[in-house]
Design a protein around this motif. Sequence first.
Motif: not given
Length: 397
Positions: A100, A175, A204, A207, A236-237
């Motif tokens: 991302a 974040n 974004d 998460y 990724s998360k």
Amino acid sequence: MSILSDRILNMQESATIAMAAKSREMKARGIDVISLSLGEPDFNTPEHIKEAAKQAVDDNFSHYTPVPGYLDLREAISEKFKRDNGLDYEPSQIVTSTGAKQTLANLMFCLINPGDEVILPAPYWVSYEGQILLARGKVVRISTNIDSDFKITPAQLEASITDKTKAFLFSSPCNPSGSVYSQEELNGLAEVLAKYPNIVVIADEIYEFINYTDKHASIGANPLIKDRVVTVNGLSKGFAMTGWRLGYMGAPKEIAAACTKMQGQFTSGTCAITQRAAITALNSHYEPTLAMKAEFLKRRNLVADRLREIPGLKFNVPDGAFYFFPDASAYFGKSYGNYTINNITDLCMYLLETANVATVTGAAFGNDDCFRIAYATSTDLLEKATARMKDSLSKLA
Ligand code: PMP
Ligand code: GLU
């Protein structure tokens, strides 16, 4: 005179990456550093996703892929957006990238002309600022604090809009604050943005799956502005796949085409094997993802309990992501031995050197009172790290 360009000489190194490198280097020197700096799940990638990657190797997915990604991957993402988030993006509106981080970099370079403004609620993720400045844009910060749970109001958003505003960029879950906007709160922001049709909204949502409210909300679902919302996400998360490097976005067609053109000059399509595995990740059950979330929640509660025992820290218990963002300004002006805490960066260095706990200064996220603790690590290490922090901070007087 340096042989390097002004561009790179003037660029700030990513604070998250720099702190992670520093703690690795201390570990290599034999120091028992506990790293709560880098935000990455400590879990391994779920087995069924790894199997899909192995199969892709055997099936010879070893060639260049279309720049925005395989069509069947973009179909899977389009379906995911619809199913999970109530978002309508056709495969032609989807671009996959090498994380991302690249998705966001593509966007900054495709949207910003020198001097254009991008509104960022602060605290914000460190690379937003770095990328905007590289694209020669201007960051317009909206400051928040613990009392507003680090969230902005529609009035604050409206007050920050000028005729140079190009984009509004935010993360939820956030974040570094861990704050989560509800659909109602996002609708309030959307009503303001509806009055300014030239502003691109970048949400974004990386998460998304680490949201303890169980109600992930997307601003792109709001009909008033949906046609100019770019939704950024990645594996990724939620799927513990940081090293695989897959980020994606749904965007207005013109923006998706521009980002594809940009990426065609930089990296081409992301890793073919990763893309095949991503199809399996998005089309399968989310059981491992939910199990990881449950574990993160336990850790969050543990860290909250331990941080409450440290009198100088003020914090909210975050609703998402895997970060705490405590206000440590009560320590400013205090000293111990050769250390004096003049600011939040001093405090992080003090914790690194005296407690051997690596965190990240809030200064990198646009907040000078708080620091970030990533709790994506084992409960044993979290117990140890918070005990060491408590001990070190208690010495400051
Ligand atoms: N956005 C936010 C808010 C992040 O914390 C990160 C870091 N993982 C990214 C984007 C980029 O993630 P990646 O490049 O690993 O997909
Ligand atoms: N996004 C994570 C963090 O904020 C990983 C580091 C990075 O990509 O900068 O720590």
